[in-house]
Design an enzyme around this catalytic site. Sequence first.
Site, PDB file in Angstrom:
ATOM      1  N   LYS A 142      -2.773  29.354  44.154  1.00  0.00           N
ATOM      2  CA  LYS A 142      -3.883  30.266  43.805  1.00  0.00           C
ATOM      3  C   LYS A 142      -4.976  29.508  43.056  1.00  0.00           C
ATOM      4  O   LYS A 142      -6.157  29.624  43.371  1.00  0.00           O
ATOM      5  CB  LYS A 142      -3.340  31.404  42.946  1.00  0.00           C
ATOM      6  CG  LYS A 142      -4.415  32.265  42.320  1.00  0.00           C
ATOM      7  CD  LYS A 142      -4.005  32.917  41.005  1.00  0.00           C
ATOM      8  CE  LYS A 142      -3.618  31.968  39.927  1.00  0.00           C
ATOM      9  NZ  LYS A 142      -3.648  32.442  38.553  1.00  0.00           N
ATOM     10  N   LYS A 148     -10.552  25.479  33.061  1.00  0.00           N
ATOM     11  CA  LYS A 148      -9.168  25.592  33.547  1.00  0.00           C
ATOM     12  C   LYS A 148      -9.079  25.205  35.037  1.00  0.00           C
ATOM     13  O   LYS A 148      -8.142  24.521  35.462  1.00  0.00           O
ATOM     14  CB  LYS A 148      -8.672  27.026  33.322  1.00  0.00           C
ATOM     15  CG  LYS A 148      -7.319  27.341  33.914  1.00  0.00           C
ATOM     16  CD  LYS A 148      -6.184  26.521  33.323  1.00  0.00           C
ATOM     17  CE  LYS A 148      -4.855  26.932  33.952  1.00  0.00           C
ATOM     18  NZ  LYS A 148      -3.772  25.993  33.631  1.00  0.00           N
TER      19      LYS A 148
END
Length: 305
Positions: free
Chosen positions: A240, A171
């Site tokens: 983030k 990811k």
Amino acid sequence: MTPIGFIGLGNMGKPMARNLLKAGYPLVVYDVRQGPVEELSALGAERGTSPRDVAARTSIAITMLPSGRDVEAVALEDGGLKEGFRPGSVYIDMSTVSPATARKIAHALATKEVAVLDAPVSRGQEGAVKGTLSIMVGGEREVFERCLDIFKILGTDIFYCGESGMGAVHKLVNNLIQGTITGAVAEGLVLGVKAGADLETLIAVLAASSANNYVLQHFFPAKALRGDFAPGGTVDILQKDLGLAVALGSELGVPMLFASLSHQVYSLLHGRALGDRDFTAIITLLEEAAGVEVRLRTESGRPSP
Ligand code: NAD
């Protein structure tokens, strides 16, 4: 069907939970915000009173929370999932967190004989709503196989990526590429329009050429190019993720040239109070500098004046 616990009913989690309900799974849901809990309870979900309560009433719990810190709090702190799970329960975290956080949680829950999968997703809110997410899973293969029926409701492209933490690795690689591409697409479209290109033609040419990519085809035309910056995925979420990718690069001695630059640009957007806007809002920085607006007209496909 096995009741499923679902915690974190935001831009992604709410439509994912809705798809599980539609498929017939009984759900026990929890979120710190009451609005989405009420929406799902109106559709038939039961309300949990805490993560511990959700874990105690189900044998599979899913979380879809903003950050690794939130996931650690929900999973491991007082009143958390760990206190409610029984031996044999399964915990699937679908949030985007660091591989280290995923491994730490798997390790902590192994002491209670709870199996843990890190199963982050891609394809944004549209993928969550349509049940067409791509899902990348780390953990024991046998547990992954047991959970496949659930993954197949949420997504269409499901990958076993290896041991615990490897879903997170895949990811972060995806999002460092996505974050970088987003800046390049925005810059290219602003340049093209400023130079006189028709936006629809420009997008058609790029989509048929070597610059084609998912961000260009899906994320920009669906929202930003129609002046809609309500979040599917926020600037802060992508900032983030890029930070996590840069940190993983430093840990492993891999230079993170493009991810670092993208991370800084998203920090700049956050500093301009755009943190809660869709991540495609990056285009507004470049539009402002160039003195041009890059917008499709919904009805005609032509750029706004
Ligand atoms: P969001 O902020 O829209 O939703 C998060 C939800 O978690 C909110 O409803 C919030 O109230 C809830 N929450 C926060 N702390 C909580 C706690 N302690 N207990 C219970 N609920 C709590 O975020 P999102 O966009 O849905 O993203 C969720 C995760 O999915 C993130 O890790 C993100 O990186 C990842 N992700 C997002 C996208 C996207 O396009 N939005 C795409 C892929 C992956």
